[in-house]
Write a protein that holds these residues in place. Structure first.
Motif, mmCIF file in Angstrom:
data_model
loop_
_atom_site.group_PDB
_atom_site.id
_atom_site.type_symbol
_atom_site.label_atom_id
_atom_site.label_comp_id
_atom_site.label_asym_id
_atom_site.label_seq_id
_atom_site.Cartn_x
_atom_site.Cartn_y
_atom_site.Cartn_z
ATOM 1 N N ALA A 282 133.497 57.895 -28.309
ATOM 2 C CA ALA A 282 133.315 56.967 -27.186
ATOM 3 C C ALA A 282 132.271 57.518 -26.219
ATOM 4 C CB ALA A 282 134.639 56.734 -26.473
ATOM 5 N N GLY A 283 132.299 58.836 -26.016
ATOM 6 C CA GLY A 283 131.315 59.465 -25.126
ATOM 7 C C GLY A 283 129.895 59.244 -25.628
ATOM 8 N N MET A 284 129.722 59.385 -26.958
ATOM 9 C CA MET A 284 128.387 59.183 -27.530
ATOM 10 C C MET A 284 127.894 57.766 -27.245
ATOM 11 S SD MET A 284 128.527 60.777 -31.296
ATOM 12 C CE MET A 284 129.419 62.265 -31.619
ATOM 13 N N PHE A 285 128.781 56.782 -27.446
ATOM 14 C CA PHE A 285 128.354 55.397 -27.240
ATOM 15 C C PHE A 285 128.073 55.119 -25.766
ATOM 16 C CE2 PHE A 285 130.907 54.805 -31.249
ATOM 17 C CZ PHE A 285 129.792 54.609 -32.039
ATOM 18 N N GLU A 286 128.894 55.728 -24.902
ATOM 19 C CA GLU A 286 128.694 55.505 -23.474
ATOM 20 C C GLU A 286 127.328 56.027 -23.040
ATOM 21 O OE1 GLU A 286 131.947 56.811 -21.100
ATOM 22 O OE2 GLU A 286 131.369 55.466 -19.460
ATOM 23 N N ARG A 287 126.962 57.217 -23.566
ATOM 24 C CA ARG A 287 125.657 57.784 -23.193
ATOM 25 C C ARG A 287 124.513 56.928 -23.737
ATOM 26 N NH1 ARG A 287 128.713 62.387 -23.809
ATOM 27 N NH2 ARG A 287 128.181 62.750 -25.998
ATOM 28 N N CYS A 288 124.759 56.238 -24.872
ATOM 29 C CA CYS A 288 123.739 55.350 -25.440
ATOM 30 C C CYS A 288 123.302 54.305 -24.441
ATOM 31 C CB CYS A 288 124.310 54.589 -26.629
ATOM 32 S SG CYS A 288 124.060 55.401 -28.154
ATOM 33 N N LEU A 289 124.302 53.755 -23.736
ATOM 34 C CA LEU A 289 123.999 52.642 -22.846
ATOM 35 C C LEU A 289 123.274 53.109 -21.588
ATOM 36 C CD1 LEU A 289 127.136 50.386 -23.204
ATOM 37 C CD2 LEU A 289 124.990 50.357 -24.435
ATOM 38 N N GLU A 290 123.128 54.463 -21.431
ATOM 39 C CA GLU A 290 122.330 54.965 -20.314
ATOM 40 C C GLU A 290 120.921 55.303 -20.770
ATOM 41 O OE1 GLU A 290 124.815 58.185 -19.291
ATOM 42 O OE2 GLU A 290 126.412 56.838 -18.606
ATOM 43 N N ASP A 291 120.704 55.238 -22.068
ATOM 44 C CA ASP A 291 119.387 55.573 -22.627
ATOM 45 C C ASP A 291 118.424 54.408 -22.355
ATOM 46 O OD1 ASP A 291 117.202 56.132 -24.138
ATOM 47 O OD2 ASP A 291 118.253 56.322 -26.054
ATOM 48 N N PRO A 292 117.337 54.658 -21.622
ATOM 49 C CA PRO A 292 116.430 53.547 -21.280
ATOM 50 C C PRO A 292 115.860 52.842 -22.522
ATOM 51 C CG PRO A 292 115.511 55.678 -20.616
ATOM 52 C CD PRO A 292 116.930 55.920 -20.992
ATOM 53 N N PHE A 307 130.496 47.947 -21.222
ATOM 54 C CA PHE A 307 131.156 49.078 -21.876
ATOM 55 C C PHE A 307 132.640 49.090 -21.526
ATOM 56 C CE2 PHE A 307 132.669 53.384 -22.370
ATOM 57 C CZ PHE A 307 132.180 53.685 -23.634
ATOM 58 N N ARG A 308 133.463 49.218 -22.552
ATOM 59 C CA ARG A 308 134.898 49.404 -22.363
ATOM 60 C C ARG A 308 135.361 50.416 -23.387
ATOM 61 N NH1 ARG A 308 134.356 43.927 -21.570
ATOM 62 N NH2 ARG A 308 135.220 43.139 -19.626
ATOM 63 N N LYS A 309 136.411 51.163 -23.048
ATOM 64 C CA LYS A 309 136.980 52.061 -24.042
ATOM 65 C C LYS A 309 138.469 52.252 -23.761
ATOM 66 C CE LYS A 309 135.961 56.347 -21.610
ATOM 67 N NZ LYS A 309 135.377 57.682 -21.661
ATOM 68 N N GLY A 310 139.115 52.968 -24.650
ATOM 69 C CA GLY A 310 140.511 53.342 -24.452
ATOM 70 C C GLY A 310 141.430 52.157 -24.200
ATOM 71 N N ASP A 311 142.386 52.335 -23.258
ATOM 72 C CA ASP A 311 143.394 51.314 -23.001
ATOM 73 C C ASP A 311 142.763 50.024 -22.501
ATOM 74 O OD1 ASP A 311 145.307 53.011 -23.811
ATOM 75 O OD2 ASP A 311 145.866 53.708 -21.785
ATOM 76 N N GLU A 312 141.681 50.174 -21.699
ATOM 77 C CA GLU A 312 141.025 48.992 -21.152
ATOM 78 C C GLU A 312 140.534 48.107 -22.288
ATOM 79 O OE1 GLU A 312 137.430 49.784 -19.075
ATOM 80 O OE2 GLU A 312 137.288 47.755 -18.253
ATOM 81 N N LEU A 313 139.938 48.744 -23.307
ATOM 82 C CA LEU A 313 139.421 47.986 -24.439
ATOM 83 C C LEU A 313 140.559 47.355 -25.235
ATOM 84 C CD1 LEU A 313 137.200 47.042 -26.326
ATOM 85 C CD2 LEU A 313 137.231 49.278 -27.412
ATOM 86 N N ALA A 314 141.625 48.134 -25.448
ATOM 87 C CA ALA A 314 142.759 47.599 -26.207
ATOM 88 C C ALA A 314 143.327 46.373 -25.506
ATOM 89 C CB ALA A 314 143.835 48.673 -26.363
#
Lengths: 444, 495
Positions: A282-292, A307-314
C-alpha cells in the motif's frame, strides 16, 4: 546447411553452456528473506492496451523506477470472462503478496450478477489508486437534455429507451440505479461490448443513450462545427462532483439520483496476506500518486486521483456493493434459445453423416501410418502439460519433453540422439531466456 | 505530413520498419506464434519510446505477421497465422508438385498488391468510409454476417452436409462461456476455465497446426518422400500481376471491406475472397489441387484486411480486431486519444501510421524476395527436429494468450478434434467460419431482438438487412442451381 555440421554443433554447445550458466545463476539468486524476494506479479484481467492495463503499467513503471526493489513488478494479462479469469486466478493463489490483482468495480458486479461466487470481501484490499468518472451521453441532436427527460420517456413508453450498457458491467449497474430512481420507468439495455461500438451505435441512432468513461468521451467528442448527428453530448456525470473537464455538465446527484462513483481501480491480494506485506505494498502505491510523472499520466488518461487503503477501503467497497446490490437483478431477456437450436442442427447433420457412412463405408487406407509413434508423442505432450500444470519450472520440463518427443520420432536411433539432446537443451533454455528476460512473460 | 515522412526516413525509422517486418514475418511463419502475440509483447517495451517510432514498429510487425503466415502454409501445410488458412489449400499442393518457390512468389506478389490496394483505400477514403459504420445497427450486422456465414456451404469439400455439419459444430463450440448480449453464462458444465469459452487462437492452433503435426508424425517413416520436394522455377514475375489482375483487384477489395467491419478480420477476409474466386472461376475444379488463383486470392485478401481495419481505427478509434485493439492501446499509452479528432489534433501520427504501412509492405516484398530461397529450405529440415520445436511453440503461443494452461489443454483437445474430423473427411474451413462468425451473428441478432422487444421485422423492413439477406439467400442457392443445370446434362451425381 551452409556451415559444416560439426562447427554448427560446437556453436550450439557453447550457446547451451551460456544458457545453462544463466539458468543456474538464477536459482541461487533468490536466497533473501525480506519481502519482496521474488518478482511481484500483478494480474491485469484485461488484454494489453486496455484501460486497466494502461493504468496498471503507469504505476508499475513508476514503482520499478523509484522504489529500488530487489525484484521487479511484472504485469500478467489474463483477459476474458468480464475480468473473472484473472480475478479467479488471484483468488485461488497463495496469500504471500507475490500475486496481486489490479481490477475495477467489475470485482463487485460479477459477484452481484452471479458470474462468480466471490466478491471484494474475499480478497485482502491493498489500495484504491484511481477514480474513473463515467458519463451518460446521447447524440447531440437528441431531445433528451438531462436524466429526467430520459426517465420521462422511459415511464411514458416503457422499454422504448435503448440504453447502451453491457449487462452485468459497472455501467449497467449504475444505469439500473438511474432507472430505479423513477418507479414505473423501464429501460431497455443493449449490450455491445466496448465503448467504441456504443459510440457508433449512438451516432447511428441504434441506441438512445449510452454510458462512456471520461477518457472515451474525450476521444469521441468531435470538434466544434461537426453536424449534430455526428457528435455526442453528455447529459450527466456519474460521480460525486462535476468533472474538471466539463464543468457545465451536472452530476447525477444534482439531478436527484445519488451516484457517487462511476468506477475505480483497486489493488487486491488473496485473502490472508500478512499485514506487514499489505502495508509495504500500500505504501508503494501511495507514493506512486505523489510521483509527478504518474500524476501527469493519469491526467492524460482522464483518471482522477483518489487513494484509500486498509479499513477505509474495505468499508468503501462494501458500501459500494450495498448500493449496487440493492437493485433487482435483471431478468434474463426473452430471446430464442440459440444454443438448443444449434445443438439440434448439429445432431441431425451428424446423424445423417453417420447413416451415410454406414451405407457406403469409406474405401480409405491412410490410417496405415505410424499410429503408435503419434500416440506416444501425444502421450508425452499430455504428460508435459500436466507437469507444467503441477507448477514444475518451464525450462526443466520443456527440455526433457523436447528430447523424448524428438527421440520417439527418430525411433531412438543412436546417431540422432546427441543432436536431439542439443536441440532440446538449446531450445528449451533459449525459449525460456527469450520470453522471461526479453518479454517478461511469466512462462508456465 | 512532411514531419511524418521525415521521421520515417531517418535511419532509426527505416531500421524499425525492417526490424518490425522481419520479426513479424518470423512470428507469422512459426505456427503457434502470431502477430497479435508479438504486438502485445512489444507494446510494453515501447512504453518509454517516441510514439511515432513505437507505432512504426508495431504497424511493421502487423504487416509482416500477416504476410509471413503463408510460408509455413505453403511449405508444411501448417498455417503460420490463422489468416493464411486458405493458403494451405492450394499453396501446399503446389509445393508438393515442386513449385514451392513459385507459390511463395505468387503469395508475396499478391500480399503486396492487397496491401497496396487497401493502403490506397486507407489514404483516400478513411473518413467517408468510417462514417458508413454508424449506419450499421445490430440487424444490419447480423444480416451482413449471415452473408459471410453461408460461405460454410460452399467453401468445403464435395459433400454439402459434411460442410454444414462442420460449420454448425464450429458455431456450437463457440457458444460456451458468457453470452455477450445477455450476460448469461452457459454451457460451461461447471468448468470455471470455460467461463470465457474456447478462445480463437488455441482452437485454430489445435485444429490446424497440432492436427497437422500429428499427421506428419504418422507419416514420419516416409520422410524421404517429403524431402524429395524440389524447388524450381522463377519466384517473382511481373507477368503474374497482369495475369491475375482481376482476381487480385477483387480479392483486395473484398479483403479491405471485410477488414473494415469490426470483429471479423483477416481470417474471414481470406476465406471469403478464396470462395468468391473459386465460385467465379472458369475452372473451379482446379481449386484445392495447387491452383495459382487460390493462392493469389487468399494472400491478396488477408493483407488487404490490414488497410481496411486501420480505417475505422484511425478515423473513428474503432478497433476491428484483437491486433487493432492492441494498437489502439498503443495510441492511448502514448497519450493519443483515438477518435474523430485524432486526424485534426495529431495528423503526424495518422500520416506515420499510413506511411509505416506503405513502407512495411515494400520492406516485406524485399525481405521475402531475398530470403525466399532460404525459406523454401524449411521444408527440408528433418521432421524429427522440426516437429517437436513447433509443438513447443504452439504451447507457448497458446499459453501467452491469457497466461493460463487451460488454453494449452484446449489447443491439444482441438488438435484431436481436428484430427478426427479430417480423418472422417469433414472439412475444417467451415468450422472456422462458424466458430468466428457464429458468435457475432448471435450477439447482434440477440441485441437487435432485445432492442425491438422481440420483433424480427426490421430484418425485412429495413433496406440494408433485406438486401444482405437476399444476397445471402442467392449465394446459398447458387450451388444447387448450378447442380440442377449439371444434372440435366448428366443425371448421376448424388447429393
Amino acid at each position: 546447411m551452409k556451415f559444416p555440421r560439426h562447427i554448427l554443433s560446437v556453436l550450439v554447445s557453447i550457446l547451451i553452456c551460456i544458457l545453462l550458466f544463466w539458468r543456474l545463476s538464477n536459482i541461487s539468486g533468490s536466497g533473501m528473506t525480506d519481502f519482496p524476494n521474488q518478482p511481484i506479479q500483478v494480474v491485469v484481467p484485461y488484454a494489453a492496451g486496455g484501460g486497466t492495463d494502461v493504468f496498471a503499467r503507469t504505476l508499475q513503471k513508476s514503482i520499478n523506477a523509484r522504489e529500488n526493489l530487489p525484484q521487479p513488478f511484472v504485469i500478467i494479462n489474463q483477459p476474458g470472462g468480464v475480468g473473472t479469469i484473472g480475478s479467479r486466478f488471484v483468488y485461488g493463489s497463495r496469500p504471500d503478496g507475490y500475486r496481486i490483482l489490479c481490477i475495477n468495480d467489475v470485482v463487485i458486479t460479477t459477484q452481484l450478477s452471479g458470474t462468480v461466487n466471490y466478491g471484494p470481501e474475499d480478497f485482502t484490499p491493498i489500495a484504491q489508486t484511481g477514480n474513473l468518472t463515467t458519463l451518460v451521453a446521447v447524440r447531440e441532436d437528441s431531445p433528451f437534455n438531462n436524466l429526467s427527460d430520459l426517465l420521462d420517456e422511459a415511464e411514458a413508453n416503457p422499454k422504448s429507451i435503448r440504453m447502451g450498457a453491457d449487462v452485468g458491467s459497472p455501467a449497467f449497474f449504475n444505469s439500473k440505479l438511474i432507472e430505479a430512481s423513477r418507479p414505473g420507468a423501464e429501460v431497455n439495455y443493449i449490450s455491445s461490448g466496448g465503448g467504441q461500438k456504443r459510440f457508433t451505435q449512438v451516432l447511428g441512432g441504434h441506441m438512445d443513450a449510452a454510458i462512456f468513461s471520461l477518457g472515451e468521451y474525450n476521444g469521441f467528442l468531435a470538434s466544434e462545427g461537426t453536424p449534430p448527428d455526428q457528435n455526442i453530448k453528455a447529459i450527466a456525470v456519474l460521480d460525486g462532483e462535476r468533472s474538471r473537464f466539463y464543468p457545465d455538465i451536472p452530476t447525477a446527484t444534482e439531478q436527484g439520483i445519488p451516484i457517487y462513483s462511476g468506477n475505480a481501480y483497486y489493488w487486491l491480494a488473496p485473502k490472508g496476506v500478512p499485514q506487514p506485506v499489505v502495508e509495504t505494498l500500500a505504501g508503494m502505491f501511495e507514493r506512486c500518486l505523489e510521483d509527478p510523472v504518474v500524476m501527469a499520466e493519469l491526467e492524460r488518461q482522464s483518471i482522477g486521483i483518489a487513494f484509500r487503503k486498509g479499513d477505509e477501503l474495505a468499508e468503501f467497497l462494501s458500501k459500494k456493493k450495498r448500493d449496487l446490490g440493492g437493485i433487482e437483478p435483471e431478468q434474463a431477456p426473452d430471446v430464442p434459445n440459440f444454443p438448443n437450436w444449434v445443438i439440434a442442427i448439429v445432431a441431425v447433420l451428424g446423424l445423417s453423416i453417420l447413416v451415410g457412412k454406414f451405407r457406403k463405408p469409406d474405401p480409405r487406407g491412410d490410417r496405415s501410418g505410424e499410429g503408435a509413434i503419434a500416440l506416444m508423442a501425444a502421450g508425452i505432450m499430455v504428460l508435459y502439460i500436466a507437469c507444467l500444470q503441477l507448477g514444475l519450472p518451464y525450462g526443466v520440463v520443456t527440455t526433457p519433453a523436447l528430447f523424448f518427443i524428438g527421440a520417439t520420432l527418430a525411433g531412438w536411433q543412436r546417431t540422432k540422439l546427441i543432436p536431439i539432446a542439443q536441440l532440446a537443451l538449446f531450445f528449451g533454455l533459449g525459449s525460456e531466456f527469450v520470453f522471461t528476460t526479453l518479454f517478461s512473460v511469466p512462462l508456465p | 505530413m512532411q514531419e511524418a515522412i521525415q521521421q520515417l526516413f531517418t535511419p532509426t525509422g527505416l531500421f524499425l520498419i525492417v526490424l518490425g517486418t522481419s520479426l513479424g514475418i518470423f512470428v507469422g511463419a512459426v505456427p503457434g506464434l502470431t502477430g497479435t502475440m508479438l504486438i502485445a509483447l512489444i507494446l510494453p517495451l515501447t512504453y518509454g519510446a517516441n510514439p511515432q517510432y513505437a507505432l512504426t514498429l508495431l504497424i511493421s510487425v502487423y504487416v509482416g505477421a500477416v504476410s509471413g503466415g503463408m510460408i509455413t502454409s505453403i511449405l508444411l501445410r501448417m498455417p503460420g497465422t490463422p489468416a493464411s488458412i486458405v493458403t494451405t489449400f492450394d499453396g501446399f499442393p503446389m509445393a508438393q508438385n515442386g513449385h514451392a518457390e513459385r507459390a511463395l512468389g505468387l503469395g508475396v506478389m499478391a500480399s503486396f498488391f492487397g496491401g497496396i490496394v487497401s493502403w490506397g483505400f486507407l489514404v483516400l477514403l478513411a473518413r467517408p468510409i468510417a462514417l458508413l459504420s454508424t449506419k450499421f445497427g445490430p440487424f444490419e450486422y447480423f444480416s451482413l454476417v449471415m452473408m459471410a456465414l453461408v460461405l460454410i456451404a460452399s467453401i468445403g469439400g464435395k459433400s454439402i452436409s459434411r460442410s454444414l455439419f462442420s460449420g454448425f459444430l464450429g458455431i456450437l463450440l463457440s457458444m460456451p462461456g458468457i453470452a455477450v448480449a445477455t450476460g448469461q453464462t452457459r454451457l460451461t458444465f461447471g468448468i470455471t476455465g470455460l467461463i470465457d469459452g474456447f478462445k480463437l487462437l488455441p482452437v485454430l492452433i489445435g485444429l490446424f497446426a497440432v492436427n497437422q503435426i500429428f499427421r506428419d508424425i504418422m507419416d514420419i517413416k516416409n520422410e524421404s518422400k517429403m524431402e524429395a520436394i524440389e524447388t524450381q522455377g522463377v519466384a517473382l514475375r511481373f507477368k503474374d500481376i497482369a495475369d491475375h489482375l482481376f482476381n487480385l483487384a477483387r480479392s483486395s477489395v473484398i479483403g479491405t471491406w471485410i477488414g473494415l467491419l469490426p470483429g471479423i478480420g483477416a481470417n474471414i477476409g481470406s476465406v471469403t475472397a478464396y470462395t468468391v474466386a473459386k465460385s467465379s472461376s472458369k475452372t473451379p475444379e482446379k481449386f484445392g489441387t495447387g491452383h495459382d488463383e487460390g493462392v493469389v486470392a487468399g494472400e491478396a485478401a488477408n493483407n488487404a484486411t490490414i488497410g481496411g481495419a486501420l480505417i475505422p481505427l484511425i478515423s473513428m478509434g474503432l478497433p476491428g480486431s484483437v491486433v487493432e485493439a492492441v494498437l489502439l492501446g498503443a495510441l492511448v499509452i502514448h497519450g493519443l486519444q483515438p477518435g474523430p479528432r485524432l486526424f485534426e489534433e495529431h495528423p503526424v501520427m495518422v500520416y506515420t501510421i499510413m506511411g509505416a504501412m506503405l513502407l512495411a509492405n515494400i520492406a516485406m516484398v524485399i525481405i521475402m524476395r531475398f530470403s525466399m530461397r532460404g525459406l523454401a529450405r524449411i521444408s527440408k529440415i528433418p521432421r524429427t527436429y522440426l516437429l517437436p520445436v513447433i509443438l513447443i511453440f504452439c504451447v507457448i503461443g497458446s499459453f501467452a494468450l491469457s497466461n493460463r494452461l487451460f488454453d494449452v489443454w484446449v489447443m491439444l483437445g482441438f488438435g484431436a478434434l481436428g484430427f478426427i474430423l479430417e480423418s472422417n473427411k469433414i472439412p475444417l474451413a467451415p468450422f472456422v467460419i462458424g466458430f468466428v462468425l457464429g458468435p457475432i451473428a448471435e450477439e447482434n441478432l440477440t441485441s437487435g431482438l432485445i432492442s425491438t422487444n422481440g420483433s424480427w421485422l426490421p430484418l425485412v423492413t429495413r433496406p440494408i438487412p433485406l438486401t444482405f439477406l437476399l444476397v445471402a439467400l442467392t449465394m446459398l442457392c447458387l450451388p444447387w442451381i448450378r447442380k440442377r443445370f449439371a444434372k440435366t446434362a448428366k443425371p448421376t451425381a448424388a447429393e
